[in-house]
Scaffold this motif. Structure first.
Motif, PDB file in Angstrom:
ATOM      1  N   LYS A 165      11.724  -0.420   8.539  1.00  0.00           N
ATOM      2  CA  LYS A 165      10.894   0.734   8.923  1.00  0.00           C
ATOM      3  C   LYS A 165       9.745   0.963   7.944  1.00  0.00           C
ATOM      4  O   LYS A 165       8.682   1.430   8.338  1.00  0.00           O
ATOM      5  CB  LYS A 165      11.759   1.997   8.961  1.00  0.00           C
ATOM      6  CG  LYS A 165      12.531   2.119  10.252  1.00  0.00           C
ATOM      7  CD  LYS A 165      13.210   3.473  10.337  1.00  0.00           C
ATOM      8  CE  LYS A 165      14.320   3.387  11.385  1.00  0.00           C
ATOM      9  NZ  LYS A 165      15.482   4.163  11.070  1.00  0.00           N
ATOM     10  N   ILE A 166       9.957   0.656   6.659  1.00  0.00           N
ATOM     11  CA  ILE A 166       8.905   1.007   5.682  1.00  0.00           C
ATOM     12  C   ILE A 166       8.038  -0.180   5.248  1.00  0.00           C
ATOM     13  O   ILE A 166       7.016   0.003   4.610  1.00  0.00           O
ATOM     14  CB  ILE A 166       9.507   1.691   4.422  1.00  0.00           C
ATOM     15  CG1 ILE A 166      10.555   0.786   3.762  1.00  0.00           C
ATOM     16  CG2 ILE A 166      10.094   3.046   4.756  1.00  0.00           C
ATOM     17  CD1 ILE A 166      10.986   1.271   2.397  1.00  0.00           C
ATOM     18  N   ILE A 167       8.464  -1.394   5.595  1.00  0.00           N
ATOM     19  CA  ILE A 167       7.652  -2.572   5.223  1.00  0.00           C
ATOM     20  C   ILE A 167       6.975  -3.098   6.489  1.00  0.00           C
ATOM     21  O   ILE A 167       7.632  -3.255   7.519  1.00  0.00           O
ATOM     22  CB  ILE A 167       8.546  -3.675   4.604  1.00  0.00           C
ATOM     23  CG1 ILE A 167       9.236  -3.154   3.336  1.00  0.00           C
ATOM     24  CG2 ILE A 167       7.738  -4.923   4.287  1.00  0.00           C
ATOM     25  CD1 ILE A 167      10.278  -4.100   2.753  1.00  0.00           C
ATOM     26  N   PRO A 168       5.675  -3.361   6.434  1.00  0.00           N
ATOM     27  CA  PRO A 168       4.995  -3.904   7.617  1.00  0.00           C
ATOM     28  C   PRO A 168       5.656  -5.231   8.044  1.00  0.00           C
ATOM     29  O   PRO A 168       5.999  -6.057   7.180  1.00  0.00           O
ATOM     30  CB  PRO A 168       3.567  -4.149   7.139  1.00  0.00           C
ATOM     31  CG  PRO A 168       3.409  -3.358   5.884  1.00  0.00           C
ATOM     32  CD  PRO A 168       4.768  -3.202   5.292  1.00  0.00           C
ATOM     33  N   GLN A 169       5.830  -5.407   9.333  1.00  0.00           N
ATOM     34  CA  GLN A 169       6.589  -6.566   9.833  1.00  0.00           C
ATOM     35  C   GLN A 169       6.061  -7.905   9.324  1.00  0.00           C
ATOM     36  O   GLN A 169       6.834  -8.813   9.034  1.00  0.00           O
ATOM     37  CB  GLN A 169       6.600  -6.563  11.365  1.00  0.00           C
ATOM     38  CG  GLN A 169       7.523  -7.631  11.919  1.00  0.00           C
ATOM     39  CD  GLN A 169       7.807  -7.477  13.391  1.00  0.00           C
ATOM     40  OE1 GLN A 169       7.311  -6.552  14.033  1.00  0.00           O
ATOM     41  NE2 GLN A 169       8.582  -8.369  13.948  1.00  0.00           N
ATOM     42  N   GLU A 170       4.757  -8.009   9.205  1.00  0.00           N
ATOM     43  CA  GLU A 170       4.194  -9.301   8.765  1.00  0.00           C
ATOM     44  C   GLU A 170       4.551  -9.626   7.310  1.00  0.00           C
ATOM     45  O   GLU A 170       4.290 -10.726   6.826  1.00  0.00           O
ATOM     46  CB  GLU A 170       2.678  -9.350   8.983  1.00  0.00           C
ATOM     47  CG  GLU A 170       1.837  -8.456   8.095  1.00  0.00           C
ATOM     48  CD  GLU A 170       1.698  -7.020   8.607  1.00  0.00           C
ATOM     49  OE1 GLU A 170       2.437  -6.638   9.532  1.00  0.00           O
ATOM     50  OE2 GLU A 170       0.845  -6.277   8.069  1.00  0.00           O
ATOM     51  N   LYS A 171       5.161  -8.648   6.639  1.00  0.00           N
ATOM     52  CA  LYS A 171       5.527  -8.872   5.232  1.00  0.00           C
ATOM     53  C   LYS A 171       7.037  -8.876   5.006  1.00  0.00           C
ATOM     54  O   LYS A 171       7.491  -8.902   3.852  1.00  0.00           O
ATOM     55  CB  LYS A 171       4.904  -7.784   4.363  1.00  0.00           C
ATOM     56  CG  LYS A 171       3.401  -7.873   4.339  1.00  0.00           C
ATOM     57  CD  LYS A 171       2.819  -7.020   3.226  1.00  0.00           C
ATOM     58  CE  LYS A 171       1.343  -7.320   3.106  1.00  0.00           C
ATOM     59  NZ  LYS A 171       0.570  -6.237   2.634  1.00  0.00           N
ATOM     60  N   TRP A 172       7.825  -8.822   6.026  1.00  0.00           N
ATOM     61  CA  TRP A 172       9.281  -8.711   5.859  1.00  0.00           C
ATOM     62  C   TRP A 172       9.859  -9.842   5.005  1.00  0.00           C
ATOM     63  O   TRP A 172      10.553  -9.603   4.032  1.00  0.00           O
ATOM     64  CB  TRP A 172       9.984  -8.711   7.221  1.00  0.00           C
ATOM     65  CG  TRP A 172       9.878  -7.406   7.951  1.00  0.00           C
ATOM     66  CD1 TRP A 172       9.312  -6.242   7.486  1.00  0.00           C
ATOM     67  CD2 TRP A 172      10.342  -7.139   9.274  1.00  0.00           C
ATOM     68  NE1 TRP A 172       9.400  -5.272   8.451  1.00  0.00           N
ATOM     69  CE2 TRP A 172      10.016  -5.782   9.558  1.00  0.00           C
ATOM     70  CE3 TRP A 172      10.982  -7.894  10.254  1.00  0.00           C
ATOM     71  CZ2 TRP A 172      10.333  -5.187  10.777  1.00  0.00           C
ATOM     72  CZ3 TRP A 172      11.301  -7.299  11.470  1.00  0.00           C
ATOM     73  CH2 TRP A 172      10.979  -5.958  11.725  1.00  0.00           C
ATOM     74  N   THR A 173       9.570 -11.076   5.390  1.00  0.00           N
ATOM     75  CA  THR A 173      10.176 -12.223   4.695  1.00  0.00           C
ATOM     76  C   THR A 173       9.705 -12.287   3.246  1.00  0.00           C
ATOM     77  O   THR A 173      10.514 -12.383   2.318  1.00  0.00           O
ATOM     78  CB  THR A 173       9.820 -13.535   5.418  1.00  0.00           C
ATOM     79  OG1 THR A 173      10.326 -13.460   6.763  1.00  0.00           O
ATOM     80  CG2 THR A 173      10.429 -14.743   4.714  1.00  0.00           C
ATOM     81  N   ARG A 174       8.393 -12.209   3.060  1.00  0.00           N
ATOM     82  CA  ARG A 174       7.833 -12.321   1.706  1.00  0.00           C
ATOM     83  C   ARG A 174       8.317 -11.180   0.801  1.00  0.00           C
ATOM     84  O   ARG A 174       8.640 -11.375  -0.367  1.00  0.00           O
ATOM     85  CB  ARG A 174       6.300 -12.325   1.804  1.00  0.00           C
ATOM     86  CG  ARG A 174       5.581 -12.525   0.492  1.00  0.00           C
ATOM     87  CD  ARG A 174       5.789 -13.913  -0.071  1.00  0.00           C
ATOM     88  NE  ARG A 174       5.474 -13.956  -1.493  1.00  0.00           N
ATOM     89  CZ  ARG A 174       5.914 -14.892  -2.334  1.00  0.00           C
ATOM     90  NH1 ARG A 174       6.691 -15.872  -1.899  1.00  0.00           N
ATOM     91  NH2 ARG A 174       5.595 -14.861  -3.589  1.00  0.00           N
ATOM     92  N   SER A 175       8.361  -9.978   1.361  1.00  0.00           N
ATOM     93  CA  SER A 175       8.786  -8.825   0.557  1.00  0.00           C
ATOM     94  C   SER A 175      10.198  -9.019   0.032  1.00  0.00           C
ATOM     95  O   SER A 175      10.496  -8.696  -1.121  1.00  0.00           O
ATOM     96  CB  SER A 175       8.728  -7.538   1.391  1.00  0.00           C
ATOM     97  OG  SER A 175       7.407  -7.303   1.789  1.00  0.00           O
ATOM     98  N   CYS A 176      11.083  -9.548   0.863  1.00  0.00           N
ATOM     99  CA  CYS A 176      12.464  -9.760   0.408  1.00  0.00           C
ATOM    100  C   CYS A 176      12.509 -10.798  -0.710  1.00  0.00           C
ATOM    101  O   CYS A 176      13.309 -10.674  -1.638  1.00  0.00           O
ATOM    102  CB  CYS A 176      13.350 -10.203   1.566  1.00  0.00           C
ATOM    103  SG  CYS A 176      13.743  -8.814   2.605  1.00  0.00           S
TER     104      CYS A 176
END
Ligand code: SF4
Length: 215
Positions: A165-176
């Motif tokens: 919900k708080i991380i933009p979808q295009e950044k999900w993998t990289r953010s993790c």
């Protein structure tokens, strides 16, 4: 405000860990699947040692499907919980052969039907080898998310929902990957290195053991 804070945290972490990537060694979806199952309750470094030999012996889903439980247990023994892991990996090999033509499926829906595969393992695969966006909540992502107040839930699957919900979808993998790397290298479980932490000023965790903030 929350959006800005999350953006700032992720940007600082990205700058701090531009080399963030999975620690597990793998060359294809099957190897990443097996390595991720083995990584439960075990360090990635230990798994890499085990898979260095294992992947030379087992190259296809059929190889795992036809492995003998006793022999396989010894092969992976040092990763811990080896009886259960061996049972799941052999069953997983059989399911892959019977239901997916020996290939690892590339959807969350199918992946979580495999023995020993939960949402975290499925997300690791989706994000890191199938080129999709997925939030994989391992022990490091879970801990850092709590310390930085990105998530509150006690259940990793619920933390995944909160992060989505708080991380933009295009950044999900990289953010993790960057959050997980921060957890491994700096925001360590027992003794976080807060004095060198790039997000220290944004952290209000009671786990902080050193603060340079003048408050
Ligand atoms: S200040 Fe310490 S507890 Fe907070 S995120 Fe940084 S390393 Fe972790």
């Amino acid at each position: 405000m929350k959006e800005e804070r999350v953006k700032k945290i992720l940007s600082l972490l990205e700058k701090a860990y531009p080399d963030a990537k999975l620690v597990l060694h793998y060359n294809n979806p099957l190897e990443l699947l097996i390595a991720t199952i083995l990584a439960a309750q075990c360090t990635d470094e230990r798994v890499n040692k085990v898979t260095e030999t294992l992947f030379k012996k087992c190259k296809t889903a059929q190889d795992y499907a036809s492995a003998e439980q006793d022999v396989f247990e010894q092969e992976i023994r040092s990763t811990g919980f080896y009886k259960n892991k061996a049972k799941n990996i052999i069953a997983c090999g059989k399911e892959l052969v019977e239901r997916f033509d020996g290939k690892v499926p590339d959807t969350m829906e199918d992946l979580v039907t495999l023995p020993g595969v939960g949402r975290k393992t499925a997300s690791v695969l989706l994000g890191n080898i199938f080129g999709k966006q997925a939030v994989a909540v391992d022990t490091h992502v879970f801990r850092v998310s709590h310390r930085l107040e990105l998530a509150k839930a006690n259940d990793p699957d619920k933390v995944e929902q909160e992060l989505c919900k708080i991380i933009p979808q295009e950044k999900w993998t990289r953010s993790c990957l960057v959050v997980g790397t921060h957890g491994r290298r700096t925001c360590i479980a027992r003794k976080p290195l807060c004095n060198v932490c790039v997000v220290e000023k944004l952290c209000h965790s009671p786990d902080k053991i050193y603060s340079s903030r003048q408050e």
